[in-house]
Design an enzyme around this catalytic site. Structure first.
Site, PDB file in Angstrom:
ATOM      1  CD  GLU A 148      -2.934   0.967   2.376  1.00 41.11           C
ATOM      2  OE1 GLU A 148      -4.132   0.746   2.127  1.00 41.11           O
ATOM      3  OE2 GLU A 148      -2.489   1.065   3.535  1.00 41.11           O
TER       4      GLU A 148
ATOM      5  CB  SER B 131      -2.249   5.873  -1.136  1.00 40.48           C
ATOM      6  OG  SER B 131      -2.838   7.124  -0.859  1.00 40.48           O
TER       7      SER B 131
ATOM      8  CD  GLN C 261       6.473  10.464   8.837  1.00 37.08           C
ATOM      9  OE1 GLN C 261       7.415  10.743   8.096  1.00 37.08           O
ATOM     10  NE2 GLN C 261       6.614  10.428  10.151  1.00 37.08           N
ATOM     11  CE  LYS C 262       0.629   3.032   3.905  1.00 39.21           C
ATOM     12  NZ  LYS C 262      -0.826   3.188   3.743  1.00 39.21           N
ATOM     13  CB  VAL C 263       5.690   4.250   8.765  1.00 36.52           C
ATOM     14  CG1 VAL C 263       5.979   3.621  10.118  1.00 36.52           C
ATOM     15  CG2 VAL C 263       5.425   3.154   7.725  1.00 36.52           C
TER      16      VAL C 263
END
Length: 339
Positions: free
Chosen positions: A142, A144, A333-335
């Site tokens: 993933e 996005s 941000q993603k993480v």
């Protein structure tokens, strides 16, 4: 097409992959919920995973008939005073498996000799390596920032644990039908999302749900905030009517989640009250005249897998109206590594 919309449309295939690959293993994990020494479930999570945890609080509480509580990760990290976990089965939910504070709760549970399960999309992540058992989400990569298919598969993994722990053949049958129903819901919601074109100038709104869709209300509000920056908040229908409803002014946008089931009557009452206040209502329901229609025939215990989809599409469209980059929302941000 944005990465977000592409991944949103991948949800039926991602859910089918989870059910195909992990149903047998989930059946083994289901026994953990019925261990003689398990007196309650403790869930550690952050962000979208906490909205999936709200689903688990209802569903797994019904499956095991024990309390399901949420951990307070700061006790384990900032204050270094973790509670005693006698009688707990600890579940860590993190799509990335990178959250240090979620891992800290699982680490402490292992230190105290308690059983642990990780639900994560990354089987080699720190959380997965820390837990005794891992149920991979099988959502695929993933990219996005806003979670869609990993969120839906988190719900799917919780539903798998419910079906496995109850050993209910009907539940397994109903769950097996969900990828097709999610696909049908996507097609319906893509069409219905065109109905919100007049919402381009709003400044905020409210999402209301109850019972097993309480978590869906929070997830929809979160997606709208993440993608568009609009100030949306989530409420239980019961809590809303205990005072916060006073802030619902005429023309204030409200998304109400009202699938069939035990919470429907309560939602009907709340919707009538909101209509009397002349709120600008978008109702997610099976009725053909609902603004955001649900596909019929989804059992209430599985309804969060379809009720979230209209909300995802609304969040996407509102962000497009505002000209934001839905794949890289400002400042996110993603993480996210919280301690």
């Amino acid at each position: 097409m944005s990465l977000l919309e592409r991944e949103l449309r991948e949800q039926p295939a991602a859910l089918a992959r989870l059910l195909e690959r992990q149903s047998e293993y989930a059946a083994e994990l289901g026994a953990l919920l019925h261990r003689d020494d398990v007196r309650y479930l403790l869930i550690a999570s952050r962000g979208s995973s906490s909205n999936a945890a709200r689903y688990a609080q209802y569903l797994l509480g019904r499956a095991s008939r024990v309390p399901v509580a949420f951990a307070t990760p700061s006790l384990y990290t900032l204050y270094e005073q973790p509670p005693r976990l006698d009688g707990a089965l600890v579940v860590g939910i993190s799509q990335s498996g990178e959250s240090p504070d979620v891992k800290a709760v699982v680490d402490e549970a292992r230190r105290q000799g308690r059983p642990t399960i990780a639900l994560t999309n990354e089987p080699a992540s720190p959380l997965a390596l820390s837990a005794e058992a891992v149920l991979p989400l099988e959502a695929g990569k993933e990219r996005s920032v806003a979670a869609t298919k990993t969120y839906l598969n988190s719900l799917g993994a919780i539903a798998l644990l419910f079906a496995a722990s109850t050993r209910d053949a009907q539940a397994w049958h109903e769950l097996a039908r969900m990828p097709a129903q999610v696909a049908a819901q996507l097609e319906r919601s893509v069409a219905d999302s065109a109905r919100i074109e007049g919402y381009g100038a709003i400044g905020g709104g409210t999402v209301v749900g109850r019972g097993i869709n309480y978590g869906s209300a929070f997830e929809i509000a979160l997606k709208i905030r993440e993608l568009s920056g609009l100030l949306f908040e989530a409420w239980s229908a019961a809590d809303l009517m205990h005072g916060p409803v006073a802030a619902i002014a005429p023309d204030w946008p409200v998304i109400a989640i009202a699938p069939p089931g035990p919470a429907f009557a309560s939602m009907e009452t709340a919707i009538a009250g909101l209509a009397a206040r002349r709120a600008r209502l978008l109702v997610i329901a099976e009725a053909e005249d609902a603004a955001l229609r649900l596909v019929p025939g989804v059992p209430e215990w599985l309804s969060p897998l379809v009720t979230v989809i209209p909300g995802q599409l609304v969040a996407l469209r509102l962000a497009e109206f505002r000209g934001t980059d839905v794949d890289n929302p400002h400042g996110l941000q993603k993480v996210t590594l919280t301690r």
